[in-house]
Design an enzyme around this catalytic site. Structure first.
Site, PDB file in Angstrom:
ATOM      1  N   LYS A  12      -5.546   7.014  10.887  1.00  0.00           N
ATOM      2  CA  LYS A  12      -4.471   6.038  10.764  1.00  0.00           C
ATOM      3  C   LYS A  12      -4.825   5.054   9.643  1.00  0.00           C
ATOM      4  CE  LYS A  12      -1.664   2.966  13.334  1.00  0.00           C
ATOM      5  NZ  LYS A  12      -1.578   1.912  14.267  1.00  0.00           N
ATOM      6  N   CYS A  58      -0.880  -3.549  22.441  1.00  0.00           N
ATOM      7  CA  CYS A  58       0.230  -3.034  21.643  1.00  0.00           C
ATOM      8  C   CYS A  58       0.005  -1.550  21.355  1.00  0.00           C
ATOM      9  CB  CYS A  58       0.338  -3.811  20.334  1.00  0.00           C
ATOM     10  SG  CYS A  58       1.341  -2.971  19.115  1.00  0.00           S
ATOM     11  N   CYS A  61       3.726  -8.871  20.399  1.00  0.00           N
ATOM     12  CA  CYS A  61       2.720  -8.446  19.412  1.00  0.00           C
ATOM     13  C   CYS A  61       3.080  -9.066  18.078  1.00  0.00           C
ATOM     14  CB  CYS A  61       2.672  -6.928  19.271  1.00  0.00           C
ATOM     15  SG  CYS A  61       1.650  -6.428  17.858  1.00  0.00           S
ATOM     16  N   HIS A  89       0.835  -1.201   0.000  1.00  0.00           N
ATOM     17  CA  HIS A  89       0.000   0.000   0.000  1.00  0.00           C
ATOM     18  C   HIS A  89       0.872   1.255   0.000  1.00  0.00           C
ATOM     19  CE1 HIS A  89       1.019   0.478   4.198  1.00  0.00           C
ATOM     20  NE2 HIS A  89       0.460  -0.678   4.534  1.00  0.00           N
ATOM     21  N   HIS A 137      -0.599  -1.392  17.320  1.00  0.00           N
ATOM     22  CA  HIS A 137      -1.763  -2.065  16.723  1.00  0.00           C
ATOM     23  C   HIS A 137      -3.021  -2.019  17.594  1.00  0.00           C
ATOM     24  CE1 HIS A 137       1.584  -3.761  14.379  1.00  0.00           C
ATOM     25  NE2 HIS A 137       0.704  -3.796  13.410  1.00  0.00           N
ATOM     26  N   LYS A 181      -5.358  -1.989   7.579  1.00  0.00           N
ATOM     27  CA  LYS A 181      -6.256  -2.990   7.032  1.00  0.00           C
ATOM     28  C   LYS A 181      -7.585  -2.968   7.786  1.00  0.00           C
ATOM     29  CE  LYS A 181      -5.371  -7.703   6.228  1.00  0.00           C
ATOM     30  NZ  LYS A 181      -4.487  -8.803   6.360  1.00  0.00           N
ATOM     31  N   HIS A 216       4.172   1.480   2.020  1.00  0.00           N
ATOM     32  CA  HIS A 216       5.318   0.773   1.434  1.00  0.00           C
ATOM     33  C   HIS A 216       5.837   1.539   0.216  1.00  0.00           C
ATOM     34  CE1 HIS A 216       2.705  -2.651   3.031  1.00  0.00           C
ATOM     35  NE2 HIS A 216       3.673  -2.504   3.912  1.00  0.00           N
ATOM     36  N   CYS A 276       3.573  -6.472  15.135  1.00  0.00           N
ATOM     37  CA  CYS A 276       4.909  -5.841  15.086  1.00  0.00           C
ATOM     38  C   CYS A 276       6.015  -6.888  15.048  1.00  0.00           C
ATOM     39  CB  CYS A 276       5.190  -5.010  16.341  1.00  0.00           C
ATOM     40  SG  CYS A 276       4.064  -3.696  16.681  1.00  0.00           S
TER      41      CYS A 276
HETATM   42  N1  MSP Z   1       9.367  -6.432   7.912  1.00  0.00           N
HETATM   43  C1  MSP Z   1       9.566  -5.292   8.711  1.00  0.00           C
HETATM   44  C2  MSP Z   1      10.816  -4.548   8.280  1.00  0.00           C
HETATM   45  C3  MSP Z   1      12.080  -5.342   8.327  1.00  0.00           C
HETATM   46  S1  MSP Z   1      13.434  -4.438   7.759  1.00  0.00           S
HETATM   47  C4  MSP Z   1      14.769  -5.336   8.144  1.00  0.00           C
HETATM   48  C5  MSP Z   1       8.360  -4.351   8.588  1.00  0.00           C
HETATM   49  N2  MSP Z   1       7.589  -4.523   7.526  1.00  0.00           N
HETATM   50  S2  MSP Z   1       6.223  -3.719   7.211  1.00  0.00           S
HETATM   51  O1  MSP Z   1       5.745  -4.248   5.969  1.00  0.00           O
HETATM   52  O2  MSP Z   1       5.345  -3.808   8.332  1.00  0.00           O
HETATM   53  O3  MSP Z   1       6.564  -2.215   7.111  1.00  0.00           O
HETATM   54  C6  MSP Z   1       7.540  -1.753   6.260  1.00  0.00           C
HETATM   55  C7  MSP Z   1       7.659  -0.258   6.230  1.00  0.00           C
HETATM   56  O4  MSP Z   1       6.445   0.354   5.804  1.00  0.00           O
HETATM   57  C8  MSP Z   1       8.009   0.338   7.576  1.00  0.00           C
HETATM   58  O5  MSP Z   1       9.131   1.172   7.416  1.00  0.00           O
HETATM   59  C9  MSP Z   1       6.807   1.168   7.922  1.00  0.00           C
HETATM   60  O6  MSP Z   1       7.174   2.318   8.610  1.00  0.00           O
HETATM   61  C10 MSP Z   1       6.255   1.509   6.561  1.00  0.00           C
HETATM   62  N3  MSP Z   1       4.866   1.882   6.654  1.00  0.00           N
HETATM   63  C11 MSP Z   1       3.792   1.081   6.903  1.00  0.00           C
HETATM   64  N4  MSP Z   1       2.683   1.877   7.001  1.00  0.00           N
HETATM   65  C12 MSP Z   1       3.025   3.170   6.831  1.00  0.00           C
HETATM   66  C13 MSP Z   1       2.333   4.391   6.744  1.00  0.00           C
HETATM   67  N5  MSP Z   1       1.041   4.475   6.967  1.00  0.00           N
HETATM   68  N6  MSP Z   1       3.048   5.501   6.439  1.00  0.00           N
HETATM   69  C14 MSP Z   1       4.387   5.455   6.155  1.00  0.00           C
HETATM   70  N7  MSP Z   1       5.066   4.330   6.225  1.00  0.00           N
HETATM   71  C15 MSP Z   1       4.438   3.205   6.693  1.00  0.00           C
HETATM   72  O7  MSP Z   1       8.181  -3.508   9.451  1.00  0.00           O
END
Ligand code: MSP
Length: 490
Positions: free
Chosen positions: A295, A144, A127, A19, A147, A298, A22, A130
């Site tokens: 926020k 958490c 959690c 999304h 979450h 999902k 990412h 996380c």
């Molecule tokens: N798998 C771990 C990272 C391991 S790195 C060695 C993880 N994955 S994640 O898919 O949950 O999140 C990845 C990234 O997406 C994180 O840096 C997180 O901050 C970012 N984001 C997820 N939702 C977000 C927003 N709503 N806004 C900005 N970035 C966000 O954590």
């Protein structure tokens, strides 16, 4: 040999399709990567997926699939999204890749052999969202803080990593490298927490088996964060490709979201130190996006999918908006209206208009190169620009870099109004303007590559540092298609 630059995104959990959150980190890293290659550096850009752990195995079993089948079905969605967003990475790493599993086992063995890993009993709160352990103090009402879900009480035999041993090392590292934790405002919080207390952390689990087995005890699988962080060294060939590893490690910047800063600035350097590997140069934590001030998630059902993000005004508009709308380190709010407004007012009205006015006048009246005695003020300004931008780009202040570039666009638009080349037919003024467009386009290319490549083709110049510094050679300009067609909002 050219200078090298190594940039990484976090590796994403493939428990669902990617999304906006990412996309944000990945686009930022793509801009960093393109910027540095524009500067002539030899760049390595790593992204990928974090495929082990409880979160993935639970999501897989909800779908009735094996974890591997489940993640295999999602990886194309990630690769496809990055392709659509014009992301040019050098490797897409998966933690289920064979070379990565070997790296994890080899590092575990090394830390075990040097006495940094020991067996004990783990009892505490966890959690799954996380994939992180919480202390009573950090948990809010047993929930958490990120979450909002009830934490799981875990009690099991576990191996621990001696993080406590690295307190002094970490504090020294932050002191000697003030930019290691960036931006600055995130630093104090980490420093204070590390000063307060550093507990050893559990690095293995026994109540599920979707993970990499510990080499010294096959009844345990590796804790997903210990596994995941190591992707940054596997990605550039640690163990398998010594030459690439020596060329690119240490990473110049790990770009991450603010929620995972502790893992990257505390666990990760301690793990590397234990294994005798050099420290990365910088960890930059960006802010979080909300959607209509809520926020994103999902459960809220408001996660902006990549296809939606692109559907509003195209790929370049999405890339531009995300990096322009909020300083990279701060939180931002996403709305379709804000994106389209910026697209209409900035990309279409300012930049698009400049290109179309100048190219049609240049086609009509032609260009004349400046003579030695002509005062070329506009060109000089744009030449000093790249230095200025380089400073803000080094600090990853994308919004400021874009502001500087748009000041140039405003200046060019004012210049054309002032000089009225449609009345004077002054070919030298048009030549100056075309040169400004050239510089602006090259500087904007890392942000909006597709549009800039079209402009470069239309005006007949290459996107390179060399061309940025020299006046344009082509004087035969043709009016092109409309690049940023305005969008009507209902
Ligand atoms: N798998 C771990 C990272 C391991 S790195 C060695 C993880 N994955 S994640 O898919 O949950 O999140 C990845 C990234 O997406 C994180 O840096 C997180 O901050 C970012 N984001 C997820 N939702 C977000 C927003 N709503 N806004 C900005 N970035 C966000 O954590």
């Amino acid at each position: 040999m050219n200078e090298k630059f190594y940039v990484t995104t976090p590796i994403y959990y493939p428990n669902d399709i990617p999304h906006l959150g990412h996309a944000y980190t990945t686009i930022a890293c793509d801009v960093i990567s393109r910027w540095n290659s524009l500067l002539g550096k030899d760049v390595f850009f790593l992204t990928g997926t974090d495929e082990h752990g409880k979160k993935i195995s639970t999501a897989a079993s909800e779908k009735g699939l094996s974890p591997k089948k489940f993640v295999d079905s999602l990886i194309p969605k990630f690769k496809d999204s990055w392709k659509k967003l014009n992301i040019k990475y050098d490797r897409f790493i998966r933690t289920t890749d064979k070379d990565h599993e070997k790296v994890v086992q080899s590092i575990l063995q090394r830390c075990y052999d040097n006495g940094d890993i020991y067996k004990s009993q783990y009892e505490g709160l966890y959690c799954v969202g996380c994939e992180a352990y919480y202390t009573e103090k950090d948990a809010e009402d047993g929930k958490c803080p990120i979450h909002g879900k009830k934490l799981e009480l875990i009690s099991e035999e576990s191996y621990f990593f001696k993080l406590s041993k690295y307190q002094k090392f970490l504090l020294d590292l932050y002191k000697k490298n003030p930019n290691f934790i960036s931006p600055k405002n995130r630093r104090t919080e980490i420093v204070n927490r590390v000063k307060e207390e550093l507990r050893d952390f559990s690095i293995s689990r026994t109540n599920f088996d979707w993970g990499i087995k510990l080499p010294f005890d096959k009844t345990h699988v590796t804790y997903v964060w210990f596994d995941a962080l190591l992707n940054y060294i596997t990605g550039v060939g640690y163990l398998e490709d010594k030459k690439t590893f020596e060329r690119f490690w240490p990473a110049d910047v790990h770009v991450i979201g603010k929620d995972i800063i502790w893992f990257h600035t505390v666990y990760w350097p301690a793990m590397l130190k234990s294994a005798g590997i050099e420290m990365p140069k910088k960890v930059f934590a960006h802010g979080w996006w909300t959607v209509h001030n809520k926020k994103m998630g999902k459960s809220a059902g408001n996660a902006v999918k990549i296809d939606d993000l692109i559907s509003y005004a195209g790929v370049d508009a999405a890339r531009y908006f995300l990096l322009r709308n909020a300083p990279f380190g701060d939180d931002g709010d996403f709305s379709e209206k804000a994106l389209i407004d910026r697209y209409n007012n900035e990309l279409a009205d300012k930049f698009g208009n400049l290109i179309s006015r100048v190219s049609s006048l240049a086609e009509k009246y032609g260009l004349e190169k400046l003579g030695k005695n002509d005062n070329n003020s506009i060109l000089n300004v744009s030449q000093s620009m790249d230095k200025l931008i380089d400073n803000v780009m080094n600090d990853l202040q994308f919004d400021r870099a874009l502001n500087f570039i748009f000041e140039q666009i405003d200046m060019a638009n004012e210049y054309i109004q002032m000089k009225k080349p449609w009345e004077t037919k002054d070919k030298k003024v048009l030549y100056e303007l075309v040169n400004m467009i050239k510089s602006i386009t090259i500087l904007l290319w890392p942000f909006i590559p597709e549009s800039c490549e079209k402009i470069a083709k239309q005006f007949g110049f290459e996107i390179s540092l060399d061309v940025l510094k020299k006046p344009i050679k082509n004087t035969n300009i043709k009016k092109g298609e409309i690049l940023f067609r305005k969008i009507q909002m209902d």
